[in-house]
Motif scaffolding. Structure first.
Motif, PDB file in Angstrom:
ATOM      1  N   PHE A 114      30.776  35.485  44.074  1.00 12.48           N
ATOM      2  CA  PHE A 114      29.913  34.314  43.977  1.00 12.48           C
ATOM      3  C   PHE A 114      29.145  34.006  45.268  1.00 12.48           C
ATOM      4  CE2 PHE A 114      31.274  31.754  39.997  1.00 12.48           C
ATOM      5  CZ  PHE A 114      31.120  32.881  39.228  1.00 12.48           C
ATOM      6  N   TYR A 124      25.771  34.286  35.187  1.00 13.46           N
ATOM      7  CA  TYR A 124      26.787  35.020  34.432  1.00 13.46           C
ATOM      8  C   TYR A 124      26.724  34.683  32.942  1.00 13.46           C
ATOM      9  CZ  TYR A 124      29.150  37.223  38.342  1.00 13.46           C
ATOM     10  OH  TYR A 124      29.452  38.032  39.404  1.00 13.46           O
ATOM     11  N   CYS A 129      29.300  42.729  41.361  1.00 12.18           N
ATOM     12  CA  CYS A 129      30.529  42.241  40.746  1.00 12.18           C
ATOM     13  C   CYS A 129      31.314  43.422  40.189  1.00 12.18           C
ATOM     14  CB  CYS A 129      30.201  41.247  39.639  1.00 12.18           C
ATOM     15  SG  CYS A 129      31.648  40.636  38.773  1.00 12.18           S
ATOM     16  N   ARG A 186      31.544  36.388  32.439  1.00 12.82           N
ATOM     17  CA  ARG A 186      32.137  35.219  33.087  1.00 12.82           C
ATOM     18  C   ARG A 186      32.800  35.659  34.382  1.00 12.82           C
ATOM     19  NH1 ARG A 186      37.935  34.916  30.450  1.00 12.82           N
ATOM     20  NH2 ARG A 186      38.690  33.864  32.299  1.00 12.82           N
ATOM     21  N   GLY A 187      32.799  34.755  35.344  1.00  9.64           N
ATOM     22  CA  GLY A 187      33.415  35.050  36.630  1.00  9.64           C
ATOM     23  C   GLY A 187      34.916  35.191  36.469  1.00  9.64           C
ATOM     24  N   ARG A 188      35.449  36.268  36.975  1.00 11.28           N
ATOM     25  CA  ARG A 188      36.894  36.474  36.864  1.00 11.28           C
ATOM     26  C   ARG A 188      37.573  36.114  38.184  1.00 11.28           C
ATOM     27  NH1 ARG A 188      36.811  41.959  33.240  1.00 11.28           N
ATOM     28  NH2 ARG A 188      35.826  40.966  31.466  1.00 11.28           N
ATOM     29  N   CYS A 189      37.388  36.937  39.195  1.00 10.58           N
ATOM     30  CA  CYS A 189      38.003  36.603  40.484  1.00 10.58           C
ATOM     31  C   CYS A 189      37.074  35.724  41.324  1.00 10.58           C
ATOM     32  CB  CYS A 189      38.374  37.867  41.248  1.00 10.58           C
ATOM     33  SG  CYS A 189      36.980  38.731  42.005  1.00 10.58           S
ATOM     34  N   CYS A 190      35.782  35.726  40.991  1.00  8.49           N
ATOM     35  CA  CYS A 190      34.746  34.918  41.652  1.00  8.49           C
ATOM     36  C   CYS A 190      34.545  35.262  43.126  1.00  8.49           C
ATOM     37  CB  CYS A 190      35.003  33.428  41.468  1.00  8.49           C
ATOM     38  SG  CYS A 190      35.083  32.937  39.744  1.00  8.49           S
ATOM     39  N   ALA A 203      27.328  30.546  37.770  1.00  6.76           N
ATOM     40  CA  ALA A 203      27.824  30.423  36.397  1.00  6.76           C
ATOM     41  C   ALA A 203      26.691  30.559  35.381  1.00  6.76           C
ATOM     42  CB  ALA A 203      28.530  29.085  36.215  1.00  6.76           C
TER      43      ALA A 203
END
Length: 104
Positions: A49, A36, A4, A42-46, A33
């Protein structure tokens, strides 16, 4: 290896987090999720994933193989099932771009 770029999370950190979650409850559902959240990120652009999902599946299969004592044929390979579902139901777009998209 950096998985990431938004949060600067490495493959090793993700794998260690998955193993710690499995040590708490070996049969819980682990999703990106949850990984993270455990890392206090936390996922920003994801965009990472899908890779995190494959890592979760791989590490979970290895974990259960090591701890179950079952033969290889008895362990279900979830990664192959997920790939088949992606091919069957997956989107034709990657990162919201059409196949013929050019950057320039």
């Amino acid at each position: 290896m950096l998985v990431c770029q938004c949060n600067l999370i490495t493959q090793k950190e993700i794998e260690e987090t998955i193993i710690s979650l499995l040590d708490e409850d070996a049969w819980q559902l682990i999703v990106p999720a949850k990984v993270y959240h455990t890392l206090s990120k936390r996922g920003r652009c994801c965009g990472c994933f899908p890779n995190v999902v494959e890592t979760i599946i791989r590490v979970t299969e290895e974990y259960h193989h090591r701890h179950s004592g079952a033969e290889g044929a008895e362990i279900v390979t979830y990664l192959d099932q997920v790939r088949a579902l992606r091919e069957r139901y997956g989107s034709r777009m990657h990162e919201r771009r059409q196949k013929g998209h050019r950057a320039a």
